[in-house]
Design a protein around this motif. Sequence first.
Motif, PDB file in Angstrom:
ATOM      1  N   ALA A 164       0.810  -1.219   0.000  1.00 24.11           N
ATOM      2  CA  ALA A 164       0.000   0.000   0.000  1.00 24.11           C
ATOM      3  C   ALA A 164       0.841   1.267   0.000  1.00 24.11           C
ATOM      4  CB  ALA A 164      -0.934   0.006   1.210  1.00 24.11           C
ATOM      5  N   PHE A 165       2.077   1.186   0.480  1.00 22.54           N
ATOM      6  CA  PHE A 165       2.874   2.417   0.600  1.00 22.54           C
ATOM      7  C   PHE A 165       4.218   2.348  -0.121  1.00 22.54           C
ATOM      8  CE2 PHE A 165       3.548   0.124   4.726  1.00 22.54           C
ATOM      9  CZ  PHE A 165       4.890  -0.195   4.582  1.00 22.54           C
ATOM     10  N   VAL A 166       4.391   1.375  -1.014  1.00 25.47           N
ATOM     11  CA  VAL A 166       5.650   1.295  -1.760  1.00 25.47           C
ATOM     12  C   VAL A 166       5.882   2.582  -2.543  1.00 25.47           C
ATOM     13  CG1 VAL A 166       5.742  -1.218  -1.983  1.00 25.47           C
ATOM     14  CG2 VAL A 166       4.450   0.130  -3.651  1.00 25.47           C
ATOM     15  N   GLU A 167       7.136   2.846  -2.820  1.00 22.29           N
ATOM     16  CA  GLU A 167       7.604   3.959  -3.650  1.00 22.29           C
ATOM     17  C   GLU A 167       7.606   5.310  -2.934  1.00 22.29           C
ATOM     18  OE1 GLU A 167       7.126   2.761  -8.148  1.00 22.29           O
ATOM     19  OE2 GLU A 167       5.178   3.426  -7.396  1.00 22.29           O
ATOM     20  N   GLY A 198       2.626  12.518  -8.984  1.00 27.05           N
ATOM     21  CA  GLY A 198       2.162  12.218 -10.326  1.00 27.05           C
ATOM     22  C   GLY A 198       1.007  11.230 -10.383  1.00 27.05           C
ATOM     23  N   TYR A 199       0.560  10.739  -9.230  1.00 27.72           N
ATOM     24  CA  TYR A 199      -0.532   9.764  -9.204  1.00 27.72           C
ATOM     25  C   TYR A 199      -1.793  10.365  -9.814  1.00 27.72           C
ATOM     26  CZ  TYR A 199      -4.138   6.630  -7.344  1.00 27.72           C
ATOM     27  OH  TYR A 199      -5.196   5.769  -7.215  1.00 27.72           O
ATOM     28  N   GLY A 200      -2.369   9.664 -10.785  1.00 28.07           N
ATOM     29  CA  GLY A 200      -3.574  10.136 -11.452  1.00 28.07           C
ATOM     30  C   GLY A 200      -3.311  11.063 -12.611  1.00 28.07           C
ATOM     31  N   ARG A 201      -2.051  11.523 -12.760  1.00 29.02           N
ATOM     32  CA  ARG A 201      -1.714  12.445 -13.845  1.00 29.02           C
ATOM     33  C   ARG A 201      -0.756  11.839 -14.863  1.00 29.02           C
ATOM     34  NH1 ARG A 201      -0.759  15.326  -9.288  1.00 29.02           N
ATOM     35  NH2 ARG A 201       1.474  15.486  -9.748  1.00 29.02           N
ATOM     36  N   GLU A 202      -0.035  10.805 -14.462  1.00 26.92           N
ATOM     37  CA  GLU A 202       0.900  10.166 -15.374  1.00 26.92           C
ATOM     38  C   GLU A 202       0.816   8.651 -15.216  1.00 26.92           C
ATOM     39  OE1 GLU A 202       5.181  10.205 -13.376  1.00 26.92           O
ATOM     40  OE2 GLU A 202       4.281  12.217 -13.315  1.00 26.92           O
ATOM     41  N   ASP A 232      -4.286   6.340  -2.694  1.00 29.44           N
ATOM     42  CA  ASP A 232      -3.278   5.720  -3.557  1.00 29.44           C
ATOM     43  C   ASP A 232      -2.735   4.472  -2.853  1.00 29.44           C
ATOM     44  OD1 ASP A 232      -1.361   5.046  -5.381  1.00 29.44           O
ATOM     45  OD2 ASP A 232      -0.010   6.716  -4.901  1.00 29.44           O
ATOM     46  N   ASP A 233      -3.579   3.455  -2.830  1.00 29.99           N
ATOM     47  CA  ASP A 233      -3.174   2.138  -2.338  1.00 29.99           C
ATOM     48  C   ASP A 233      -2.411   1.490  -3.489  1.00 29.99           C
ATOM     49  OD1 ASP A 233      -2.972  -0.471  -1.471  1.00 29.99           O
ATOM     50  OD2 ASP A 233      -5.123  -0.800  -1.206  1.00 29.99           O
TER      51      ASP A 233
END
Length: 417
Positions: A137-140, A207-211, A329-330
């Motif tokens: 759930a929290f990688v990166e 960038g989650y949801g945008r790229e 952002d899971d």
Amino acid sequence: MALLAPQASLNAADTAWMMTSTALVLLMTLPGIALFYAGMVRRKNVLATMAGVVAIAAMVSLTWFALGYSLAFTPGWPWLGNLSRIGFSGFGFSGFEYLKDAGQVAVSHVAPNVPESVYAMFQLSFAIITTALVLGAFVERMRFSALLWFALLWSVLVYAPVAHWVWEPGGWLAQMGALDFAGGSVVHVNAGIAGLVCAYALGPRRGYGREAFEPYSLALTMTGAGLLWVGWFGFNAGSAVAADGRAGLAMLVTHIAAAAGAMSWMIGEWIVRRSPSLLGLCSGLVAGLVAITPAAGFVTPLAALAIGAIAGLACYWGATGLKHLLGADDSLDVFGVHGIGGIVGALLTGVFADPRISGATGNVLTQAIAVGSVAIYSATGTAIVLFLVHVLVGLRVDPESELVGLDLAQHKEHLGA
């Protein structure tokens, strides 16, 4: 004092099967989860993801040795065990002295036919994989130091008490009659809810949801999924704590549910997206495995087919539509697959449990109380653990580190050409 039994009273077949099951469950994490997760992250975070899985396995092994097993699997209170097994004390000792009679061995009251060292190691493999699941759930974006502190605190403060509630005969949910053969609530609801809380607490990746976030290698993910499928036979059939007919049935229904989950996710995705995907097949088989986990020792193969098929569709929705509604952002859909699959499996155990198999009668209301209680405790406990970790070392890497990737920023390593 240790609970002792004559060496001759141990069942050799049960002991051998439990040792084999332990190895299979550990295989699910090392390298199963490591490969499954690493294949889905971006190239710049592959090694950091694998390092996180290895570190969690090592850290939880030490916390289980030091305190976790004693809190989870000794009689004490409805909420928690006692401290008699701190540091695995009593396994080869009587008090603080070596056992003088080589014909005696320490056994658990939960598993009196195998050495307690084997049972403790079997349960250790469960503690490891449950904590490792949350990582997805929290990688990166989480600091490596924060991950270590999280694994230490969460495995003791959240996982061990829940395991006691459900699997120690004096636990309050066990006394209520909640059915969880191999970890629907203890492992999957627990990890899924914790993952969702972690995703909210850390916030979305840059960038989650945008790229587009391109997975590094779905071939690695498929390899990991295959290891999970095979290892799950130890997970579920091993939970019979015996080499008997119930273990055999648990193995059979596990396989049927996995196949049904893969097919139902595939069909759902084929209808919605007009194309079936390898990732969908892998996610579906895991969804089926998750959902059959609480039911494996209580249901027929036909019921397993239904459970796996329902879970495949439910988890597909959990990883797509529900994920969008929740706005978290899971990263690798820990809640969508393990949380939703665990909830579905736990509730359907109440529907399909057949008393002819185990003598246990399912009750949907009891199952719902167990799921709700574990979810509330996991959410609250995880939030407290994350707050403590934030105060100690901070949770999230800086924007520059996230941009360059955690492989280099946290570990000074990178994949070769």
